[in-house]
Enzyme design. Structure first.
Site, PDB file in Angstrom:
ATOM      1  N   ASP A 227       0.830  -1.206   0.000  1.00 43.29           N
ATOM      2  CA  ASP A 227       0.000   0.000   0.000  1.00 43.29           C
ATOM      3  C   ASP A 227       0.870   1.264   0.000  1.00 43.29           C
ATOM      4  OD1 ASP A 227      -2.816   0.934   0.367  1.00 43.29           O
ATOM      5  OD2 ASP A 227      -1.988   1.853   2.173  1.00 43.29           O
ATOM      6  N   GLU A 289       1.868  -0.422  -4.922  1.00 48.76           N
ATOM      7  CA  GLU A 289       0.861   0.564  -5.310  1.00 48.76           C
ATOM      8  C   GLU A 289       1.590   1.896  -5.425  1.00 48.76           C
ATOM      9  OE1 GLU A 289      -3.210   2.770  -3.850  1.00 48.76           O
ATOM     10  OE2 GLU A 289      -1.523   2.448  -2.511  1.00 48.76           O
TER      11      GLU A 289
HETATM   12  C1  NOJ Z   1      -4.488   2.690  -1.030  1.00 51.95           C
HETATM   13  C2  NOJ Z   1      -5.623   1.786  -0.711  1.00 51.95           C
HETATM   14  O1  NOJ Z   1      -5.914   1.014  -1.853  1.00 51.95           O
HETATM   15  C3  NOJ Z   1      -6.754   2.666  -0.300  1.00 51.95           C
HETATM   16  O2  NOJ Z   1      -7.963   1.975  -0.233  1.00 51.95           O
HETATM   17  C4  NOJ Z   1      -6.384   3.335   0.996  1.00 51.95           C
HETATM   18  O3  NOJ Z   1      -7.388   4.256   1.344  1.00 51.95           O
HETATM   19  C5  NOJ Z   1      -5.065   4.102   0.877  1.00 51.95           C
HETATM   20  N1  NOJ Z   1      -4.074   3.381   0.151  1.00 51.95           N
HETATM   21  C6  NOJ Z   1      -4.512   4.427   2.225  1.00 51.95           C
HETATM   22  O4  NOJ Z   1      -4.087   3.266   2.870  1.00 51.95           O
END
Ligand code: NOJ
Length: 548
Positions: A227, A289
């Site tokens: 993440d 991500e």
């Molecule tokens: C990316 C996640 O996919 C999302 O759902 C989340 O709100 C943010 N990162 C913060 O963790």
């Protein structure tokens, strides 16, 4: 504790010849994202859970995916749907137990499916014992040093330490009450105040995440989805970013040259992680991500000793145009090839508007999907896209849970519209998502009975059938890797066409129908073809050419 690491899952129905040198499984895998709270609810709580996931694994096997990624299932106050983790090595009791997770691993592996879990290293929950200890210990303590606590600006310290804004809206800083009852320092949270950012220069933080990685690798997970991977390292000194007051949801996360994103020090963190992953047998992987539009900067995350993959979000934002599609495909393939990595593709996930709604029609969404599934590399699917589910745009305000809704002062509804629970069967609410009579945490539109798995299974024209056929064909055609992409000119600037291995793919992004090459043997189409086999607008086709 069960040990799965020694038994790599059997390749599911591989048809073609055995590849000369084994490629890591993830280089061209189809990964299915499960947003756990919205997938399948086993106990009628209204919220999806781990036993629910386990019960639906045969469905995923039949769909034809190679792996699943499950979103956070850790103990959490759910300030952000579980992306606020209070214990990285446990399971949220309302979602299941560690034994349930082990059960998913056992069953998934027995079915030939890999399991990727989410790891959230940029921030913890404010309910994490570390953050509680930081509040209690006061300024200057070792406990505070794991986070980004700073004194405020202004004579009384009542202004935030800098101008950083939360991705969810509002300031990125919250002021705390010190143990002596006075207003004191501020802490950084790039997301919700319930998600304090960690300080990744802190040795204890770094070491603890390595322990967490090992904990899950020992249990047999095949990989991690990281993440906010581009956010861990902050520019030293936390300088102002020049951020204004108004930003749309998520926009801040994609701004270039920001002191909180894509800092050089982030790469060392992942090198350290990958050394741990590669000390385990069986091609364990990590996908970042990384919200960077700059494909060159993105490719730095997937250099040989860094992450296995980074999501290619630029593809997701590409407008419906031949030139734009071609440009993003070319640059993505080129930049990943430069560093020896494989490309990834994604059209939907739990943070963005579902692609039928983004593109304005299911026809376009299906066409874009067929294009994606023919491209070299790995594709990520999001639960429900195989049903053609649209974004739910009219959820009542009273049910919205995304923190964005509150933090934007009710100007941004947020991401709940792509998180509405999956319809499995016809009949009545909850359409098989949970037991009869249970009420899903977000209401499902009545029209979703007709979009349910049950309604689509076996229907030759359904979106579900198209996905199943595409994945089956892909497995056969690209069994040895599929080869490189070659562009094909079909005589119309509105058509994007390419070949790969024995397959040709053509997508008509223009307004009128076009001819397919003479002798084209159609294998699969995203919608009905025209009379005489022409390719209508908003339609994609997979075919073999007489020369191919
Ligand atoms: C990316 C996640 O996919 C999302 O759902 C989340 O709100 C943010 N990162 C913060 O963790």
């Amino acid at each position: 504790m069960s040990h799965h690491s020694a038994s790599a899952p059997a390749a599911a129905t591989s048809t073609g010849p055995v590849p000369p040198a084994p490629r890591p499984w993830w280089r061209d895998a189809i990964v299915y994202e499960i947003y756990v709270r919205s997938f399948a609810d086993s106990d009628g709580s209204g919220v999806g859970d781990l036993p629910g996931v386990r019960s639906r694994l045969p469905y995923l096997r039949e769909l034809g995916v190679d792996a699943l990624w499950i979103t956070p299932f850790y103990p959490s106050p759910m300030a952000d749907g579980g992306y606020d983790v209070a214990d990285y090595r446990g399971v949220e009791p309302s979602l299941g137990t560690l034994a349930d997770l082990d059960g998913i691993l056992d069953d998934a592996h027995a079915l030939g499916l890999r399991l990727i879990i989410d790891i959230v290293p940029n921030h913890t929950s404010s309910a994490h014992p570390w953050f509680r200890a930081a509040l209690a210990a006061g300024p200057g303590s070792a406990e505070r040093a794991r986070y980004l606590f700073r004194d405020g600006r202004g004579p009384d310290g009542d202004l935030p330490p800098n101008d950083w804004r939360s991705v969810f809206g509002g300031t990125g800083w919250t002021r705390v009450v010190e143990p002596d009852g006075t207003l004191g320092q501020w802490y950084l949270h790039m997301f919700d105040p319930g998600q304090p950012d960690l300080d990744w220069t802190n040795a204890e933080v770094r070491a603890d995440f390595l322990t967490t990685l090992r904990f899950w690798l020992d249990r047999g997970v095949d990989g991690f989805r990281i993440d906010v991977a581009h956010g861990l390292a902050k520019e030293p000194g936390l300088p102002d970013a020049g951020l204004g007051q108004q930003h749309k949801l998520g926009e801040i996360e994609r701004l270039p040259r920001m002191p909180m994103w894509d800092q050089p020090a982030v790469h060392d963190i992942f090198r350290e992680w990958m050394r741990v992953l590669s000390s385990y047998p069986g091609d364990r992987m990590a996908v970042g991500e990384v919200w960077l539009d700059d494909v060159v900067a993105l490719a730095r995350y997937v250099r040989p000793d860094e992450l296995s993959q980074a999501f290619n979000f630029r593809w997701l934002f590409t407008p419906w145009s031949t030139a734009d599609f071609r440009a993003v495909i070319e640059s993505s393939l080129q930049e990943t090839a430069q560093v020896g990595a494989a490309a990834t593709w994604v059209l939907s996930n739990h943070d963005v508007k579902r692609h039928p709604t983004r593109y304005g029609s299911l026809a376009r969404a299906r066409a874009a999907t067929l294009a994606m599934l023919a491209l070299p590399g790995c594709a990520y699917l999001y639960q429900g896209e195989e049903l053609g589910l649209p974004e739910v745009l009219d959820l009542p305000e009273s049910v919205l849970q995304d923190p964005t809704w509150e933090r934007s002062g009710h100007t941004e509804r947020g991401r709940d519209g792509c998180r509405v629970p999956i319809p499995w069967s016809q009949g009545r609410v909850p359409y098989g998502f949970g037991p009869e009579g249970s009420t899903p945490w977000l209401p499902q539109p009545a029209s979703w009975a007709g979009l349910s798995v049950q309604a689509q299974q076996g229907d030759p024209g359904s979106t579900l059938t198209m996905y199943q056929q595409a994945l089956r064909l892909r497995r056969g055609l690209f069994a040895t890797g599929g080869g490189a992409l070659g562009w094909l000119e079909l005589g119309s600037p509105d058509v994007l066409a390419f070949t790969r291995g024995g397959l040709a793919c053509a997508v008509n992004l223009g307004p009128s129908e076009v001819e397919l090459p003479i002798g084209a043997e159609v294998l699969l189409a995203s919608g009905p073809l025209g009379t005489g086999g022409t390719l209508p607008a908003d339609t994609a086709v997979w075919f073999r050419t007489s020369t191919g």
